[in-house]
Motif scaffolding. Structure first.
Motif, PDB file in Angstrom:
ATOM      1  N   LYS A 216     -28.244  -0.728  27.428  1.00  0.00           N
ATOM      2  CA  LYS A 216     -28.167  -2.167  27.651  1.00  0.00           C
ATOM      3  C   LYS A 216     -28.785  -2.911  26.475  1.00  0.00           C
ATOM      4  O   LYS A 216     -29.625  -3.779  26.626  1.00  0.00           O
ATOM      5  CB  LYS A 216     -28.872  -2.551  28.954  1.00  0.00           C
ATOM      6  CG  LYS A 216     -28.104  -2.144  30.211  1.00  0.00           C
ATOM      7  CD  LYS A 216     -28.696  -2.778  31.454  1.00  0.00           C
ATOM      8  CE  LYS A 216     -27.871  -2.491  32.679  1.00  0.00           C
ATOM      9  NZ  LYS A 216     -28.371  -3.166  33.892  1.00  0.00           N
ATOM     10  N   ARG A 316     -22.727   0.739  32.844  1.00  0.00           N
ATOM     11  CA  ARG A 316     -23.691  -0.360  32.942  1.00  0.00           C
ATOM     12  C   ARG A 316     -23.801  -1.136  31.638  1.00  0.00           C
ATOM     13  O   ARG A 316     -24.340  -2.249  31.625  1.00  0.00           O
ATOM     14  CB  ARG A 316     -25.065   0.192  33.326  1.00  0.00           C
ATOM     15  CG  ARG A 316     -25.157   0.651  34.777  1.00  0.00           C
ATOM     16  CD  ARG A 316     -26.535   1.171  35.106  1.00  0.00           C
ATOM     17  NE  ARG A 316     -26.513   1.968  36.319  1.00  0.00           N
ATOM     18  CZ  ARG A 316     -27.305   3.007  36.542  1.00  0.00           C
ATOM     19  NH1 ARG A 316     -28.197   3.362  35.642  1.00  0.00           N
ATOM     20  NH2 ARG A 316     -27.208   3.686  37.671  1.00  0.00           N
ATOM     21  N   VAL A 317     -23.320  -0.558  30.556  1.00  0.00           N
ATOM     22  CA  VAL A 317     -23.324  -1.276  29.285  1.00  0.00           C
ATOM     23  C   VAL A 317     -22.629  -2.627  29.454  1.00  0.00           C
ATOM     24  O   VAL A 317     -23.025  -3.636  28.864  1.00  0.00           O
ATOM     25  CB  VAL A 317     -22.607  -0.442  28.198  1.00  0.00           C
ATOM     26  CG1 VAL A 317     -22.500  -1.229  26.898  1.00  0.00           C
ATOM     27  CG2 VAL A 317     -23.343   0.875  27.977  1.00  0.00           C
ATOM     28  N   ASP A 319     -22.628  -4.664  31.806  1.00  0.00           N
ATOM     29  CA  ASP A 319     -23.389  -5.736  32.454  1.00  0.00           C
ATOM     30  C   ASP A 319     -23.803  -6.795  31.435  1.00  0.00           C
ATOM     31  O   ASP A 319     -23.957  -7.973  31.787  1.00  0.00           O
ATOM     32  CB  ASP A 319     -24.641  -5.171  33.138  1.00  0.00           C
ATOM     33  CG  ASP A 319     -24.301  -4.323  34.353  1.00  0.00           C
ATOM     34  OD1 ASP A 319     -23.175  -4.437  34.867  1.00  0.00           O
ATOM     35  OD2 ASP A 319     -25.165  -3.533  34.785  1.00  0.00           O
ATOM     36  N   VAL A 320     -24.006  -6.362  30.187  1.00  0.00           N
ATOM     37  CA  VAL A 320     -24.458  -7.288  29.141  1.00  0.00           C
ATOM     38  C   VAL A 320     -23.471  -7.380  27.980  1.00  0.00           C
ATOM     39  O   VAL A 320     -23.740  -8.067  27.008  1.00  0.00           O
ATOM     40  CB  VAL A 320     -25.844  -6.860  28.603  1.00  0.00           C
ATOM     41  CG1 VAL A 320     -26.891  -6.973  29.684  1.00  0.00           C
ATOM     42  CG2 VAL A 320     -25.807  -5.428  28.047  1.00  0.00           C
ATOM     43  N   SER A 321     -22.330  -6.673  28.072  1.00  0.00           N
ATOM     44  CA  SER A 321     -21.356  -6.707  26.978  1.00  0.00           C
ATOM     45  C   SER A 321     -20.764  -8.113  26.834  1.00  0.00           C
ATOM     46  O   SER A 321     -20.464  -8.759  27.837  1.00  0.00           O
ATOM     47  CB  SER A 321     -20.225  -5.710  27.233  1.00  0.00           C
ATOM     48  OG  SER A 321     -20.689  -4.389  27.157  1.00  0.00           O
TER      49      SER A 321
END
Length: 525
Positions: A216, A316-317, A319-321
């Motif tokens: 993240k 989960r990457v 979530d902030v990509s």
């Protein structure tokens, strides 16, 4: 006759508890000497007894009683190393070391760090040139190593490494191609715990994936990450780990004695990414498929757990990509309604093949599972066609004894040959398609198919008693245009009155009609 006498002499060596070992650097060649706490001697007084240790491969390890240190210092990192170098396992040697190295690099503004504790014999010369060559070899030929690279948004590249072998313990860290900004240094320090957690997970028995904040990264601070590890396992074999993340793709590979996990993901610049609820539903659906495959094919539970962790954590990457411009326009949202909302990917899990039956070596136990998603987009915004294909395949085989109370031990003796040999071959696929003409939705369709086959041969004292093959399959195609238009009309009407959107909740209960289903019985009529 001269009488033979014998004696046992115990010679304790006085040690001071809770005292840091003395440090010697190449510039001051004094060394830390490690002596046995007790010496046992039969028949005569010992003159000099050195500890002898056997390696994991059963060979006698050379005596290494002293450590020569590359740098003098009592900083936190060096103190970790002074303690860790006397341990033997990768887990103990690297415990806390990765976090300490990352924190120290951030604290000193990214200035280069290099430290090592080199094991030397009592008779080894300590000339600086010779020691420098040995310190370089310690890093180049380390039995256990972890390397880590970060690319900063400002263009600098951070590199660090941890290296361990019978020859000693070493670390280094450096920043090249620029200077880290104050914000990047803070972000670097914030990653220390996650970096250490990842190391701790990989050095566990059995290993675990604990990537934490490493997946993240704040794109405003860091644009790329590379982590590689090569570590000994308790069995004496090695496992390797490779992780790569950048702005567009990410990949992971973990290979060890039980098999291999591989995964590659591509967000196509973020155009595929759906809402968090949509992506969580898709991940949950895939995890259910993975569990079903492991149970059906009698796969290794630990290897499948690593596979599931890798899939969950790499997704989960997003979530902030970052999303591309125009990502949340009404038409773009509609074009993703029947998609998974996840990045495209291909992933596989392959167990190490085992041949446990010497009478029939062609009956190999194995587990091979592959799963993928690919998405194509054609046309312009007004006349757009989107298609997403999801597919999975399973090939597995295993032996199972006829008597559940007796462990299966197959030998060349026919009396041991009482078992069933299972072979499974499954395949599943789903396709969703949406099309727009002149900004109007004109097509929304989905198709699903799944097939399963299992062949079971039963042997008694080596003679085939039965050979049975079971097959089942199902397929379904659906026109979802009217359903989707009705849901979109309801959502627009609700938003006009100021009510909260219910589209996501309504779609949630229908996703099983188009997401991948691995078992024929899961495909609704």
């Amino acid at each position: 006759m001269t009488p033979i006498t014998s004696a046992v002499r115990l010679t304790p060596v006085v040690q001071i508890a809770s005292r840091a070992p003395q440090v010697a650097s190449t510039s001051s060649p004094q060394a830390l000497t490690v002596r046995p706490s007790t010496v046992v001697s039969l028949g005569q007084q010992p003159t000099s007894v050195e500890p002898r240790t056997y390696t994991a491969k059963g060979t006698l390890q050379a005596v290494q009683g002293q450590y020569v240190w590359e740098q003098n210092g009592l900083d936190k990192l060096s103190m970790y190393m002074h303690s860790a170098v006397q341990s033997t396992s990768p887990a103990a040697r690297f415990q806390g070391l990765g976090a300490a190295l990352l924190e120290q690099l951030a604290a000193n503004g990214g200035q280069r760090i290099s430290q090592s504790g080199l094991a030397v014999n009592d008779g080894t010369a300590t000339e600086p040139l010779l020691l420098g060559m040995q310190q370089a070899r310690l890093r180049e030929h380390a039995t256990n190593s972890v390397t880590f690279q970060l690319t900063s948004a400002s263009g600098a590249t951070l590199s660090l490494g941890l290296y361990s072998s019978e020859a000693g313990l070493a670390v280094d860290a450096d920043v090249q191609g620029g200077t880290l900004t104050r914000e990047e240094l803070k972000g670097l320090a914030a990653l220390a715990d996650s970096f250490q957690s990842a190391i701790n997970g990989l050095t566990r028995e059995p290993p675990q994936l604990q990537l934490g904040a490493l997946v993240k990264l704040d794109p405003g601070l860091f644009t790329g990450l590379q982590m590689n590890a090569r570590l000994d396992t308790a069995s004496g074999t090695q496992q390797t780990f490779d992780l790569h993340l950048d702005e567009h793709t990410r990949s992971l590979k973990l290979q060890g004695p039980s098999g291999e996990v591989k995964m590659n993901l591509d967000t196509q610049g973020g155009t595929l990414l759906g809402s968090q609820a949509q992506r969580q539903a898709a991940v949950a659906n895939y995890l259910t498929q993975f569990d079903a495959a492991q149970q059906r094919g009698q796969g290794d539970e630990q290897l499948m757990a690593l596979f599931k962790d890798a899939f969950s954590q790499l997704n989960r990457v997003d979530d902030v990509s970052p999303r591309p411009s125009g990502h949340d326009t009404a038409q773009n949202k509609v074009s993703r309604t029947l998609l998974s909302g996840l990045a495209d990917f291909d992933a596989s899990i392959t167990q190490t093949v085992q041949k446990i039956n010497p009478m029939r070596p062609e009956e190999a136990d194995h587990f091979d599972y592959k799963v993928s998603q690919s998405t194509s987009r054609k046309g312009n915004a007004a006349n757009l066609t989107v298609q997403q294909d999801q597919q999975a395949s399973l090939k597995a085989a295993w032996h199972k004894g006829l008597n559940p109370l007796v462990d299966l031990m197959l030998t060349r003796d026919s009396k041991s040959q009482n078992y069933r040999y299972h072979e499974v071959e499954d395949a599943s696929r789903s396709t969703t398609r949406l099309a727009f003409a002149n900004n109007t939705l004109v097509e929304a369709s989905a198709s699903q198919e799944a097939s399963q086959q299992e062949r079971v041969r039963t042997y008694q004292e080596g003679v085939v008693q039965t050979d049975v093959t079971h097959r089942t399959s199902a397929d379904q195609s659906r026109d979802l245009l009217n359903m989707l238009e009705a849901l979109l009309d309801q959502d627009r009407a609700a938003r006009r009155t100021g009510a909260a959107s219910t589209l996501e909740n309504q779609l949630q209960g229908l996703r099983h009609l188009w997401l991948l289903q691995s078992a024929p019985g899961q495909i609704a009529p």
